[in-house]
Scaffold this active site. Structure first.
Site, short mmCIF file in Angstrom:
data_model
loop_
_atom_site.label_atom_id
_atom_site.label_comp_id
_atom_site.label_asym_id
_atom_site.label_seq_id
_atom_site.Cartn_x
_atom_site.Cartn_y
_atom_site.Cartn_z
N CYS A 121 0.86 -1.18 0.00
CA CYS A 121 0.00 0.00 0.00
C CYS A 121 0.90 1.24 0.00
CB CYS A 121 -1.00 -0.01 1.15
SG CYS A 121 -0.30 0.21 2.80
N ARG A 134 -3.59 -0.31 5.62
CA ARG A 134 -4.19 -1.42 4.87
C ARG A 134 -3.29 -2.65 4.79
NH1 ARG A 134 -5.42 2.01 -0.40
NH2 ARG A 134 -3.55 3.02 0.41
N ASP A 146 -8.19 3.84 1.04
CA ASP A 146 -7.27 4.17 2.13
C ASP A 146 -8.03 4.81 3.29
OD1 ASP A 146 -5.10 4.81 3.71
OD2 ASP A 146 -4.04 5.92 2.15
#
Length: 191
Positions: A7, A13, A104
């Protein structure tokens, strides 16, 4: 199999994905990284969201993407299409996006992090659940083992192989190269 989650910062995440993968699929090797510099602790909301389901990611420290990590990985799973595009632009192979991408949650409230966690779990389970496929010879011995476990008069490996050679179509439900179930279909013509 080595799985690398990618990420942006490796604080939200991808650490949740790594933590879930290690918990749910311990026979697979999982790591995570970000496209930015590392050295930062996992976000508080990520820790809280994962702790709520019994997974401790509190010791995670972010790390950047490196050639060593991409060489190690059999599958590189990006949290968004933009991450995949960046990796592809560097010629990195084996990249894919988790589901349709994971938004996100950085800077959002705990409910957003929980929703993100739930989406990650759903997409990982979809990506790593079993597949129904047409068999090849490597499946015949596994089908015979299932027969032995499930039936009082099981088909032998030879009988299954003969049926396969003479046109019976077999399909297996397979997860991580282990046959969990099967079906055989034979066309019988009657004039």
């Amino acid at each position: 199999m080595n799985i690398l989650f990618v990420c942006t910062g490796n604080t939200c995440r991808s650490p949740m994905a790594e933590g879930y993968m290690k918990h749910r699929y311990p026979h697979l090797n999982a790591q995570s990284c970000g496209l930015q510099d590392g050295g930062f602790p996992v976000s508080e909301n990520s820790k809280t969201a994962m702790a709520e389901i019994g997974i401790d990611i509190s010791s995670h420290i972010s790390k950047p993407l490196t050639a060593e990590l991409t060489d190690w990985a059999d599958r590189i799973i990006c949290m968004s299409q933009s991450h995949k595009q960046i990796l592809d632009s560097f010629g990195i192979k084996n990249t894919e996006v988790l589901g349709d991408g994971i938004s996100d949650p950085y800077g959002c409230d705990i409910d957003t992090y929980k929703a993100c966690r739930d989406q990650i779990i759903k997409e990982i389970d979809l990506a790593f659940s079993g597949n129904v496929i047409s068999i090849d010879y490597r499946h015949i011995s596994q089908i015979a083992k299932l027969e032995e476990v499930c039936f009082s008069t099981p088909w032998s490996e030879k009988v299954i192989e003969d049926a396969y050679k003479t046109g019976t179509k077999f399909f297996v439900f397979e997860k991580e190269n282990i046959v969990l179930g099967y079906v055989g279909i034979s066309a019988i013509l009657d004039e």
